[in-house]
Design a protein around this motif. Structure first.
Motif, PDB file in Angstrom:
ATOM      1  N   HIS A  60       0.853  -1.191   0.000  1.00  0.00           N
ATOM      2  CA  HIS A  60       0.000   0.000   0.000  1.00  0.00           C
ATOM      3  C   HIS A  60       0.890   1.242   0.000  1.00  0.00           C
ATOM      4  O   HIS A  60       1.997   1.225   0.544  1.00  0.00           O
ATOM      5  CB  HIS A  60      -0.900   0.053   1.236  1.00  0.00           C
ATOM      6  CG  HIS A  60      -2.043  -0.916   1.224  1.00  0.00           C
ATOM      7  ND1 HIS A  60      -2.912  -1.019   0.169  1.00  0.00           N
ATOM      8  CD2 HIS A  60      -2.458  -1.810   2.157  1.00  0.00           C
ATOM      9  CE1 HIS A  60      -3.824  -1.944   0.453  1.00  0.00           C
ATOM     10  NE2 HIS A  60      -3.561  -2.441   1.651  1.00  0.00           N
ATOM     11  N   ARG A  61       0.357   2.308  -0.570  1.00  0.00           N
ATOM     12  CA  ARG A  61       1.005   3.631  -0.474  1.00  0.00           C
ATOM     13  C   ARG A  61      -0.062   4.718  -0.583  1.00  0.00           C
ATOM     14  O   ARG A  61      -1.012   4.594  -1.350  1.00  0.00           O
ATOM     15  CB  ARG A  61       2.037   3.834  -1.593  1.00  0.00           C
ATOM     16  CG  ARG A  61       2.596   5.285  -1.650  1.00  0.00           C
ATOM     17  CD  ARG A  61       3.623   5.515  -2.739  1.00  0.00           C
ATOM     18  NE  ARG A  61       4.948   5.043  -2.320  1.00  0.00           N
ATOM     19  CZ  ARG A  61       6.050   5.157  -3.086  1.00  0.00           C
ATOM     20  NH1 ARG A  61       5.971   5.705  -4.291  1.00  0.00           N
ATOM     21  NH2 ARG A  61       7.209   4.715  -2.641  1.00  0.00           N
ATOM     22  N   GLY A  62       0.101   5.782   0.218  1.00  0.00           N
ATOM     23  CA  GLY A  62      -0.669   7.000  -0.009  1.00  0.00           C
ATOM     24  C   GLY A  62      -1.936   7.178   0.786  1.00  0.00           C
ATOM     25  O   GLY A  62      -2.627   8.190   0.614  1.00  0.00           O
ATOM     26  N   PHE A  63      -2.258   6.229   1.681  1.00  0.00           N
ATOM     27  CA  PHE A  63      -3.509   6.353   2.443  1.00  0.00           C
ATOM     28  C   PHE A  63      -3.375   5.561   3.737  1.00  0.00           C
ATOM     29  O   PHE A  63      -2.307   5.039   4.063  1.00  0.00           O
ATOM     30  CB  PHE A  63      -4.701   5.868   1.614  1.00  0.00           C
ATOM     31  CG  PHE A  63      -4.643   4.411   1.236  1.00  0.00           C
ATOM     32  CD1 PHE A  63      -5.323   3.458   1.965  1.00  0.00           C
ATOM     33  CD2 PHE A  63      -3.896   3.993   0.142  1.00  0.00           C
ATOM     34  CE1 PHE A  63      -5.260   2.118   1.628  1.00  0.00           C
ATOM     35  CE2 PHE A  63      -3.835   2.653  -0.213  1.00  0.00           C
ATOM     36  CZ  PHE A  63      -4.515   1.709   0.536  1.00  0.00           C
ATOM     37  N   GLU A  64      -4.486   5.490   4.486  1.00  0.00           N
ATOM     38  CA  GLU A  64      -4.515   4.754   5.742  1.00  0.00           C
ATOM     39  C   GLU A  64      -5.623   3.705   5.705  1.00  0.00           C
ATOM     40  O   GLU A  64      -6.661   3.911   5.069  1.00  0.00           O
ATOM     41  CB  GLU A  64      -4.759   5.712   6.916  1.00  0.00           C
ATOM     42  CG  GLU A  64      -3.730   6.827   7.007  1.00  0.00           C
ATOM     43  CD  GLU A  64      -3.938   7.724   8.202  1.00  0.00           C
ATOM     44  OE1 GLU A  64      -3.207   7.556   9.196  1.00  0.00           O
ATOM     45  OE2 GLU A  64      -4.820   8.599   8.144  1.00  0.00           O
ATOM     46  N   GLN A 268       2.617   5.442 -11.131  1.00  0.00           N
ATOM     47  CA  GLN A 268       3.659   4.698 -11.838  1.00  0.00           C
ATOM     48  C   GLN A 268       4.930   4.610 -10.993  1.00  0.00           C
ATOM     49  O   GLN A 268       5.595   3.565 -10.946  1.00  0.00           O
ATOM     50  CB  GLN A 268       3.950   5.371 -13.189  1.00  0.00           C
ATOM     51  CG  GLN A 268       2.802   5.256 -14.178  1.00  0.00           C
ATOM     52  CD  GLN A 268       2.954   6.164 -15.396  1.00  0.00           C
ATOM     53  OE1 GLN A 268       3.819   7.039 -15.420  1.00  0.00           O
ATOM     54  NE2 GLN A 268       2.110   5.952 -16.393  1.00  0.00           N
ATOM     55  N   GLN A 269       5.237   5.696 -10.294  1.00  0.00           N
ATOM     56  CA  GLN A 269       6.409   5.697  -9.408  1.00  0.00           C
ATOM     57  C   GLN A 269       6.228   4.701  -8.263  1.00  0.00           C
ATOM     58  O   GLN A 269       7.181   4.021  -7.854  1.00  0.00           O
ATOM     59  CB  GLN A 269       6.647   7.102  -8.860  1.00  0.00           C
ATOM     60  CG  GLN A 269       7.937   7.254  -8.051  1.00  0.00           C
ATOM     61  CD  GLN A 269       9.177   7.079  -8.913  1.00  0.00           C
ATOM     62  OE1 GLN A 269       9.295   7.719  -9.959  1.00  0.00           O
ATOM     63  NE2 GLN A 269      10.091   6.195  -8.489  1.00  0.00           N
ATOM     64  N   ALA A 270       5.002   4.603  -7.762  1.00  0.00           N
ATOM     65  CA  ALA A 270       4.722   3.668  -6.669  1.00  0.00           C
ATOM     66  C   ALA A 270       4.968   2.225  -7.114  1.00  0.00           C
ATOM     67  O   ALA A 270       5.602   1.444  -6.396  1.00  0.00           O
ATOM     68  CB  ALA A 270       3.286   3.840  -6.177  1.00  0.00           C
ATOM     69  N   PHE A 271       4.473   1.872  -8.297  1.00  0.00           N
ATOM     70  CA  PHE A 271       4.701   0.522  -8.816  1.00  0.00           C
ATOM     71  C   PHE A 271       6.200   0.261  -8.992  1.00  0.00           C
ATOM     72  O   PHE A 271       6.713  -0.805  -8.639  1.00  0.00           O
ATOM     73  CB  PHE A 271       3.962   0.321 -10.146  1.00  0.00           C
ATOM     74  CG  PHE A 271       2.517  -0.062  -9.989  1.00  0.00           C
ATOM     75  CD1 PHE A 271       2.153  -1.344  -9.614  1.00  0.00           C
ATOM     76  CD2 PHE A 271       1.513   0.871 -10.218  1.00  0.00           C
ATOM     77  CE1 PHE A 271       0.814  -1.705  -9.470  1.00  0.00           C
ATOM     78  CE2 PHE A 271       0.176   0.523 -10.077  1.00  0.00           C
ATOM     79  CZ  PHE A 271      -0.173  -0.770  -9.696  1.00  0.00           C
ATOM     80  N   GLN A 272       6.897   1.259  -9.507  1.00  0.00           N
ATOM     81  CA  GLN A 272       8.339   1.124  -9.731  1.00  0.00           C
ATOM     82  C   GLN A 272       9.082   0.946  -8.403  1.00  0.00           C
ATOM     83  O   GLN A 272       9.960   0.074  -8.271  1.00  0.00           O
ATOM     84  CB  GLN A 272       8.861   2.340 -10.488  1.00  0.00           C
ATOM     85  CG  GLN A 272      10.327   2.256 -10.898  1.00  0.00           C
ATOM     86  CD  GLN A 272      10.753   3.463 -11.731  1.00  0.00           C
ATOM     87  OE1 GLN A 272       9.976   3.977 -12.541  1.00  0.00           O
ATOM     88  NE2 GLN A 272      11.972   3.926 -11.529  1.00  0.00           N
TER      89      GLN A 272
END
Length: 284
Positions: A60-64, A268-272
């Protein structure tokens, strides 16, 4: 009083053998800023020697994520090293922030013995300034969450975050997110004033309620306009409610799978980053 814009039905969305109703997003509503997603798992009973919950390691990224354990238990493990088993009545609050990998599974005890299971998982957005904050996790048992007895004991409120009836909630999130679970006996009443600038999250977990003159039953998500400030709630039978409110962030939302960011480029950066191992090492 606040006017009601629409009452939305959660949609059946089973995951493996897990009964699941998704209240947000559905075909009729996308999100209630900053509340992004709600899955209602169960109610169901698991037999002895079951496989438990199917949520193995995922990023996960960017939230809670805020997870309410109503029945059964939930084991949390993540790549930052946090681990806990939270039982019925407890809550887990995980800030994914810049990224981590976690698993949400049943305890060995539950898988061996079986039993009742019911969970809610709510995704709460993070504003751009906090998207890449350090991950964090906190799991609390029922006895660690302040409990309020209201309306002569007909209403029990668990103060999860924010301030309820002058009592601070168990969690102090990065943003002013107020959340509570409420158990109503038949005829129980609760009224509260919420600033019209704040968005309300109102999901009926069980039973039948009347809010500001409108009926809402199990698996209903009530969407409010931003006009009046008062909510008047009455239980027509024994009921459970997830109630929350927060000021909207009013930022772009780009969601893809397990990531919620402000632009497609950030997705896209998160996947990378995930593929490059920047979400930590999974040692589950």
């Amino acid at each position: 009083m606040r006017s009601i814009k629409k009452v939305h039905d959660a949609v059946s969305s089973p995951i493996a053998d897990l009964i699941t109703y998704r209240a947000l997003p559905t075909h009729s509503i996308d999100h209630i800023d900053p509340f992004l997603f709600l899955n209602h798992h169960g109610y169901q009973e698991y037999p002895e020697n079951n496989n438990g919950l199917p949520f193995g390691p995922h990023p996960h990224r960017g939230f809670e994520t805020v997870t309410f354990i109503l029945k059964g238990d939930l084991t949390h493990k993540d790549s930052s090293g946090w681990e806990s088993v939270i039982k019925a009545g407890g809550v887990q609050w995980m800030t994914a922030g810049k990224g981590l990998i976690h698993a949400e599974i049943s305890s060995d005890e539950f898988k061996k013995n079986g039993g009742e299971l019911e969970l809610l998982q709510l995704w709460v957005n993070l504003p751009a300034k906090h998207k890449m904050t350090e991950p964090n996790y906190k799991g609390l048992q029922e006895e660690d969450i302040p409990q309020l007895s209201l309306d002569n004991g007909k209403v029990k409120l668990a103060a999860v975050s924010g301030n309820w009836e002058d009592k601070n909630g168990a969690f102090q999130p990065l943003n002013d997110i107020q959340l509570a679970t409420m158990h109503f006996a038949e005829g129980g009443k609760y009224s509260v004033e919420i600033s019209s600038e704040r968005n309300i999250f109102f999901y009926v977990v069980k039973g039948n309620l009347k809010v500001n003159g409108k009926k809402a039953k199990i698996h209903n998500l009530v969407e409010f306009d931003n006009d009046g400030e008062k909510l008047e709630i009455e239980a027509l039978e024994e009921s459970i409610l997830l109630l929350g409110h927060a000021a909207p962030f009013n930022e772009p939302i780009v969601a893809q799978g397990p990531f919620v960011m402000n632009s497609q480029q950030e997705i896209q950066q998160a996947f990378q980053d995930y593929q490059n191992g920047e979400f930590g090492n999974w040692n589950g």
